[in-house]
Design an enzyme around this catalytic site. Structure first.
Site, PDB file in Angstrom:
ATOM      1  N   GLU A   1      -5.204  -4.944  10.477  1.00 48.45           N
ATOM      2  CA  GLU A   1      -4.067  -3.800  10.696  1.00 48.45           C
ATOM      3  C   GLU A   1      -4.324  -2.868  12.119  1.00 48.45           C
ATOM      4  O   GLU A   1      -5.320  -2.236  11.869  1.00 48.45           O
ATOM      5  CB  GLU A   1      -4.044  -2.928   9.459  1.00 48.45           C
ATOM      6  CG  GLU A   1      -3.731  -3.451   8.299  1.00 48.45           C
ATOM      7  CD  GLU A   1      -3.299  -2.449   7.278  1.00 48.45           C
ATOM      8  OE1 GLU A   1      -2.229  -2.835   6.649  1.00 48.45           O
ATOM      9  OE2 GLU A   1      -3.685  -1.311   7.249  1.00 48.45           O
TER      10      GLU A   1
ATOM     11  N   GLU B   1      -6.869   4.712   7.817  1.00 52.52           N
ATOM     12  CA  GLU B   1      -6.654   5.866   7.599  1.00 52.52           C
ATOM     13  C   GLU B   1      -7.771   6.762   6.862  1.00 52.52           C
ATOM     14  O   GLU B   1      -8.329   7.860   7.032  1.00 52.52           O
ATOM     15  CB  GLU B   1      -5.266   6.233   6.730  1.00 52.52           C
ATOM     16  CG  GLU B   1      -3.996   5.858   7.606  1.00 52.52           C
ATOM     17  CD  GLU B   1      -2.816   5.494   6.799  1.00 52.52           C
ATOM     18  OE1 GLU B   1      -2.901   5.328   5.670  1.00 52.52           O
ATOM     19  OE2 GLU B   1      -2.040   4.669   7.472  1.00 52.52           O
TER      20      GLU B   1
ATOM     21  N   HIS C   1      -9.605   1.213   4.941  1.00 54.50           N
ATOM     22  CA  HIS C   1      -8.080   1.393   5.514  1.00 54.50           C
ATOM     23  C   HIS C   1      -8.439   2.349   6.902  1.00 54.50           C
ATOM     24  O   HIS C   1      -9.334   3.039   6.627  1.00 54.50           O
ATOM     25  CB  HIS C   1      -7.041   1.747   4.387  1.00 54.50           C
ATOM     26  CG  HIS C   1      -5.810   1.869   5.091  1.00 54.50           C
ATOM     27  ND1 HIS C   1      -5.431   2.709   6.080  1.00 54.50           N
ATOM     28  CD2 HIS C   1      -4.819   1.019   5.104  1.00 54.50           C
ATOM     29  CE1 HIS C   1      -4.099   2.387   6.623  1.00 54.50           C
ATOM     30  NE2 HIS C   1      -3.577   1.488   5.951  1.00 54.50           N
TER      31      HIS C   1
ATOM     32  N   ASN D   1       0.783  -1.169  -0.160  1.00 54.51           N
ATOM     33  CA  ASN D   1      -0.005  -0.006  -0.109  1.00 54.51           C
ATOM     34  C   ASN D   1       0.919   1.035   0.065  1.00 54.51           C
ATOM     35  O   ASN D   1       1.455   1.483   1.290  1.00 54.51           O
ATOM     36  CB  ASN D   1      -0.975  -0.134   1.271  1.00 54.51           C
ATOM     37  CG  ASN D   1      -1.767   1.262   1.493  1.00 54.51           C
ATOM     38  OD1 ASN D   1      -1.644   2.116   0.655  1.00 54.51           O
ATOM     39  ND2 ASN D   1      -2.522   1.406   2.371  1.00 54.51           N
TER      40      ASN D   1
ATOM     41  N   LYS E   1       0.167   4.212  -0.253  1.00 51.61           N
ATOM     42  CA  LYS E   1      -0.419   5.435   0.389  1.00 51.61           C
ATOM     43  C   LYS E   1      -0.301   6.619  -0.543  1.00 51.61           C
ATOM     44  O   LYS E   1      -0.345   6.593  -1.824  1.00 51.61           O
ATOM     45  CB  LYS E   1      -0.018   5.765   1.902  1.00 51.61           C
ATOM     46  CG  LYS E   1      -0.040   4.193   2.616  1.00 51.61           C
ATOM     47  CD  LYS E   1       0.025   4.488   4.158  1.00 51.61           C
ATOM     48  CE  LYS E   1      -0.092   3.226   4.751  1.00 51.61           C
ATOM     49  NZ  LYS E   1      -0.069   3.284   6.195  1.00 51.61           N
TER      50      LYS E   1
ATOM     51  N   SER F   1       3.685  -1.883  10.129  1.00 50.86           N
ATOM     52  CA  SER F   1       5.055  -2.055  10.398  1.00 50.86           C
ATOM     53  C   SER F   1       5.764  -3.590   9.921  1.00 50.86           C
ATOM     54  O   SER F   1       6.633  -3.938  10.723  1.00 50.86           O
ATOM     55  CB  SER F   1       5.296  -1.672  11.796  1.00 50.86           C
ATOM     56  OG  SER F   1       4.894  -0.457  12.074  1.00 50.86           O
TER      57      SER F   1
ATOM     58  N   GLY G   1       2.807   2.230  10.809  1.00 50.03           N
ATOM     59  CA  GLY G   1       3.930   3.435  10.601  1.00 50.03           C
ATOM     60  C   GLY G   1       4.527   3.818  11.895  1.00 50.03           C
ATOM     61  O   GLY G   1       4.920   4.788  11.968  1.00 50.03           O
TER      62      GLY G   1
HETATM   63  P1  13P Z   1       3.295   0.459   7.592  1.00 49.38           P
HETATM   64  O1  13P Z   1       3.641  -0.846   6.928  1.00 49.38           O
HETATM   65  O2  13P Z   1       3.878   1.641   7.215  1.00 49.38           O
HETATM   66  O3  13P Z   1       3.025   0.428   9.155  1.00 49.38           O
HETATM   67  O4  13P Z   1       1.764   0.515   7.279  1.00 49.38           O
HETATM   68  C1  13P Z   1       0.667  -0.506   7.057  1.00 49.38           C
HETATM   69  C2  13P Z   1      -0.472  -0.173   6.362  1.00 49.38           C
HETATM   70  O5  13P Z   1      -1.328   0.806   6.762  1.00 49.38           O
HETATM   71  C3  13P Z   1      -0.701  -1.061   5.188  1.00 49.38           C
HETATM   72  O6  13P Z   1      -1.870  -0.867   4.688  1.00 49.38           O
END
Ligand code: 13P
Length: 257
Positions: free
Chosen positions: A172, A102, A100, A10, A12, A218, A178
């Site tokens: 997740e 976010e 997601h 992803n 983002k 992560s 992150g």
């Molecule tokens: P990270 O791997 O940067 O923690 O992000 C995970 C994520 O949100 C994947 O959709």
């Protein structure tokens, strides 16, 4: 039951078209046929990068899929700023992340909207990657399994087993995204097993056994082995580590072991 693993990056809101083409080409250059035996590989860049990335993979004839990070459930209309399933379809986009954290957190996406998006994607034959996961507050309260189970049930409302089998669920935990703070393999397994148990209640054990459940948060080359060794973790949804060829390729190669 052996499920083919899935490693999805992803991206983002990262990578301009030029940068996306470079990264897609770098991943392509590392591609080996044995990847395809071990796992499905997908990259989910921003909308504007989908076609350029897809073109790189098609030109090099590598079986790496592309996925969007969001979609609207209507086919067309006055929905300024949105992208529909037919638009993704024409690009050759085979996957789409929905729900997601976010999008839920920053853009107010609700369980009901996730469900509408899942149905629209299934109808359009694009495979949904449905994200679920708890905040730190929910984990600290001790209600993680109830919270995540409720998200799964809401996402699949009105969807039957034949449709569900086309979907992937990604667990997740928000506190691990992150942050560099990964769920332990045991924590991740516990929730992924609960997700599969919920899918079994909804659709029967055989369907649940066929569906892939991913972990995200992560994930990196240092922790991937123990995570994907868990019986109910079928791969990863990867953020930061998917933005660099070296780490993304290492994560894919972890599936070959
Ligand atoms: P990270 O791997 O940067 O923690 O992000 C995970 C994520 O949100 C994947 O959709």
């Amino acid at each position: 039951m052996t499920r083919k693993r899935l490693m999805a990056g992803n991206w983002k809101m990262n990578k301009t078209i030029g940068e996306a083409v470079v990264l897609a080409q770098e991943i392509c250059n590392q591609y080996e046929e044995k990847w395809d035996d071990a796992c499905d590989v997908v990259v989910c860049p921003p909308f504007v990068d989908l076609k350029p990335a897809k073109t790189v993979f098609e030109f090099d004839r590598v079986p790496i899929g592309v996925g969007a990070q969001n979609v609207h459930w209507e086919e067309s209309g006055a929905f300024t700023g949105e992208i529909s399933v037919p638009m993704l379809k024409e690009i050759g986009c085979e996957w789409c992340i929905i729900g997601h954290s976010e999008r839920r957190g920053y853009f107010g996406e609700t369980n009901e909207e996730v469900n509408k998006k899942a149905k629209a994607l299934i109808a359009g034959q694009i495979k949904p990657i449905i994200c679920v996961g708890e905040s730190l507050a929910v984990r600290d309260e001790g209600t993680t399994l109830d919270f995540v189970t409720a998200q799964v049930i809401a996402a699949f409302a009105g969807i039957d087993a034949a449709q569900a089998v086309k979907c992937v669920v990604a667990y997740e935990p928000i506190w691990a995204i992150g942050t560099g703070r990964t769920a332990t393999p045991e924590q991740a397994q516990e929730v992924c097993a609960a997700i599969r148990a919920t899918l079994a209640e909804l659709f029967g054990q055989a369907t649940a056994d066929e569906m892939r459940v991913l972990y995200g948060g992560s994930m990196n080359p240092g922790n991937v082995d123990l995570l994907i060794a868990q019986p109910d973790i079928d791969g990863g949804l990867i953020g930061g580590a998917a933005l660099k060829k070296e780490s993304f390729v290492q994560l894919i190669e972890a599936c070959l072991k």
